[in-house]
Design an enzyme around this catalytic site. Structure first.
Site, PDB file in Angstrom:
ATOM      1  N   LEU A  68      -8.703 -54.770  17.011  1.00 42.51           N
ATOM      2  CA  LEU A  68      -8.550 -53.950  15.672  1.00 42.51           C
ATOM      3  C   LEU A  68      -7.327 -54.939  14.902  1.00 42.51           C
ATOM      4  O   LEU A  68      -7.379 -54.719  13.677  1.00 42.51           O
ATOM      5  CB  LEU A  68      -7.591 -52.863  15.891  1.00 42.51           C
ATOM      6  CG  LEU A  68      -8.739 -51.692  16.534  1.00 42.51           C
ATOM      7  CD1 LEU A  68      -7.956 -50.476  16.912  1.00 42.51           C
ATOM      8  CD2 LEU A  68     -10.114 -51.389  15.760  1.00 42.51           C
ATOM      9  N   ARG A  69      -6.658 -55.948  15.504  1.00 42.87           N
ATOM     10  CA  ARG A  69      -5.901 -57.012  14.893  1.00 42.87           C
ATOM     11  C   ARG A  69      -4.547 -56.536  14.207  1.00 42.87           C
ATOM     12  O   ARG A  69      -3.611 -57.205  13.690  1.00 42.87           O
ATOM     13  CB  ARG A  69      -6.795 -57.543  13.594  1.00 42.87           C
ATOM     14  CG  ARG A  69      -7.738 -58.543  13.981  1.00 42.87           C
ATOM     15  CD  ARG A  69      -7.390 -59.454  15.142  1.00 42.87           C
ATOM     16  NE  ARG A  69      -8.214 -60.698  15.324  1.00 42.87           N
ATOM     17  CZ  ARG A  69      -7.875 -61.531  16.192  1.00 42.87           C
ATOM     18  NH1 ARG A  69      -7.052 -61.403  17.236  1.00 42.87           N
ATOM     19  NH2 ARG A  69      -8.683 -62.672  16.080  1.00 42.87           N
ATOM     20  N   ASP A 309     -17.394 -56.746  21.986  1.00 43.59           N
ATOM     21  CA  ASP A 309     -16.383 -57.822  22.087  1.00 43.59           C
ATOM     22  C   ASP A 309     -16.188 -58.309  20.224  1.00 43.59           C
ATOM     23  O   ASP A 309     -15.968 -59.224  19.827  1.00 43.59           O
ATOM     24  CB  ASP A 309     -17.023 -59.090  22.609  1.00 43.59           C
ATOM     25  CG  ASP A 309     -15.993 -60.024  22.972  1.00 43.59           C
ATOM     26  OD1 ASP A 309     -14.594 -59.950  22.932  1.00 43.59           O
ATOM     27  OD2 ASP A 309     -16.094 -61.255  23.413  1.00 43.59           O
TER      28      ASP A 309
END
Length: 438
Positions: A68-69, A309
Site C-alpha cells: 500500500l506504500r 503482488d
C-alpha cells in the site's frame, strides 16, 4: 443501506453453489440468496437495486500480497488510491507486508494503519507484522503484542533471513502460539541478481538468480518446519523445481500453503524484451517451463492462491536502466482478469479461477481477528463482501486509466498486445457499495 443484486449468476467456490439467483443484503450481511422461484424475506425492502443480468456475482476477492506504500512511500502510493484500486478490481480484503517506513514492528503502527484504512470504507486491510525488529534478522518482534494489534501473520517481506538460528527460533515461537510465518523462499546470497539465470540473462548481461536460490531456501524452511511443527505460508513460488518441493512437502503432511503471482503465472524472462523495466519484478520472471509448471500447480491445488503482488512504483523508480530500476508492478485491478485468462488458457473451470482468489486465500488467513469465517464466501448470514463482474467484456490495459497511483505494469497493451477478459461492475464491502460503474 439494503441492496438487492438481481438476475446474476451467483458462484460461491467454497460451497460449490452456482445458480442464477438474487442476493439480498441488509445491515452489512447477506440475508437471502433466492434462486428462481424462491422468494426474498417478506420484510426485506431494497434501497438500491443492482441489475446483474449477464454478470457473475461472487465473493469479494482476497489478495494475499499488496503493498500500500503507506507509511513512508506516499510518493509511490497513498492508501486512498491503492484501496480505491482494490475495490475497482473486486478485491475486498488484502494482506500487506511489513516493509514500510517505519517497518511494521510496533503495535501502534499496526493500529494506525488499520484505523486509517477503515476510515476510507474501501477494502479491509490485514497487515503482516515484521518477523524481526526493523527486518534486520537479529531480534524477534513481540509477536503476541502485534497479533493483538491486528496482525494476521509475520514476515520478512523481501529481506531473507541469513541466520537460520533466528529463523528456527521464530518458527518455534510461532508454533507455540499458533501463528503463521509468511516467507518468500530466496537465499540471501544467490538471490542478488535481477533476472533469471539462463541464456537470456547472459545475452543481456544481467546478473542472474538461479533456481537454487529458491530451492535451497525451501529445503531449509521445510527442515525447520519438521522440527518446530510451525505453520508457514510460502509467498510467490517462481520455479518448476520449487513447485515439486512444495508438492512433496504437502504430501508429507507439513502445514504449508503457497501462492504464485500474476506475473510469474503469465510471463517469462523473454518478456523483459529490450531491457523493459516494467518487467523488472520480484521474484524474477523465469523460463517458459517454469511458467507452465506454475500454471499446472495452481490448477491441481499444489499452489493455493493467486496474488497480484501489487507494488506501485513512480516514474523515477522505473525510468532507469533495467538493473537499477525499482522492482515491482501494479496489479490490483488486473488480478481478476488475469485469473480468468489463466482459466481460459489452461482450460480450468470458472469455479477454480474464482476459488484461488476467494475461498483458498481465505483459508490461508484462517479465522482472522474481528472477522467471521465467511471471508471469501457467499452464504446467508455471512458478511456481504461481494463482487459483480461482466465476464463477456474484453479490455486492454491502459496504465493511465488505472486507479492505482502506480501506472507501471508488464501487462500494458502496448507491451503485450493482450486483451483481458471481464470488468468489475460493482464491489460491496460489508454491505457498503464501495465501487460501482455507472
Amino acid at each position: 443501506m439494503n441492496i438487492l443484486i438481481q438476475n446474476g449468476r451467483v458462484i460461491d467456490p467454497a460451497s460449490g453453489f452456482d445458480h442464477n439467483a438474487d442476493v439480498a443484503v441488509a445491515d452489512g450481511h447477506i440475508v437471502a440468496i433466492a434462486k428462481a422461484g424462491e422468494k426474498l424475506p417478506a420484510n426485506f425492502k431494497a434501497d438500491q437495486t443492482i441489475d446483474a443480468k449477464g454478470c457473475i456475482v461472487a465473493p469479494g476477492l482476497v489478495d494475499l500480497q499488496v503493498r500500500l506504500r503507506e507509511p513512508g512511500y506516499e510518493h509511490e502510493g497513498m492508501l486512498v488510491s491503492e484501496l480505491t484500486a482494490a475495490v475497482a478490481g473486486g478485491v475486498t480484503s488484502l494482506v500487506c507486508p511489513p516493509d514500510t517506513d517505519p517497518v511494521l514492528d510496533e503495535p501502534g503502527l499496526i493500529e494506525m494503519l488499520k484505523f486509517r484504512a477503515e476510515k476510507l470504507h474501501r477494502a479491509r486491510v490485514f497487515p503482516l507484522g515484521a518477523l524481526t525488529r526493523g527486518l534486520k534478522g537479529e531480534v524477534l518482534t513481540e509477536m503476541s503484542d502485534l497479533t493483538d494489534a491486528g496482525c494476521v501473520g509475520f514476515s520478512q517481506a523481501e529481506v531473507p533471513l541469513e541466520n537460520t538460528q533466528v529463523l528456527q527460533r521464530a518458527l518455534q515461537y510461532a508454533a507455540t502460539f499458533g501463528y503463521t510465518v509468511w516467507l518468500r523462499p530466496q537465499d540471501m546470497h544467490l538471490g542478488k541478481g535481477v533476472a533469471a539465470s539462463g541464456p537470456l540473462a547472459t545475452r543481456l548481461g544481467l546478473g542472474g538468480v538461479p533456481v537454487a536460490a529458491e530451492t535451497i531456501a525451501l529445503h531449509t524452511i521445510f527442515a525447520l518446519m519438521r522440527s518446530t511443527k510451525a505453520r508457514v505460508h510460502l509467498c510467490r513460488i517462481s520455479s518448476a523445481e520449487g513447485v515439486e518441493l512444495v508438492r512433496a512437502a504437502k504430501k508429507e503432511g507439513l502445514a504449508v500453503t503457497a501462492d504464485v503471482s500474476i506475473n510469474s503465472l503469465h510471463l517469462s524472462d523473454h518478456d523483459i524484451g529490450y531491457f523493459d523495466s516494467r518487467a523488472r519484478v520480484t521474484p524474477v520472471l523465469r523460463q517458459q517451463r517454469d511458467r507452465e509448471a506454475l500454471r499446472a500447480a495452481l490448477a491441481d491445488g499444489t499452489l493455493d492462491a493467486l496474488v497480484s503482488d501489487h507494488t506501485p512504483i513512480d516514474n523515477d523508480g522505473k525510468a532507469l536502466p533495467f538493473a537499477e530500476a525499482e522492482s515491482g508492478a501494479t496489479g490490483l485491478e488486473l488480478l481478476l482478469s488475469l485469473s480468468l485468462k489463466w482459466a481460459q488458457d489452461s482450460k480450468v473451470g470458472l469455479l477454480r479461477a474464482l476459488d484461488v482468489l476467494t475461498a483458498q486465500p481465505a483459508k490461508v488467513l484462517g479465522k482472522v481477528q474481528g472477522q467471521s469465517t465467511s471471508l471469501g464466501q457467499l452464504h446467508v448470514g455471512g458478511v456481504a463482501d461481494i463482487v459483480v463482474f461482466d465476464p463477456a467484456v474484453e479490455w486492454r490495459v491502459s496504465p493511465d486509466a488505472l486507479h492505482s497511483q502506480g501506472k507501471h505494469t508488464p501487462f500494458a497493451f502496448d507491451m503485450t498486445g493482450m486483451s483481458l477478459p471481464a470488468r468489475v461492475k460493482a464491489t460491496l464491502v460489508a454491505g457498503h457499495l464501495a465501487y460501482q460503474v455507472v
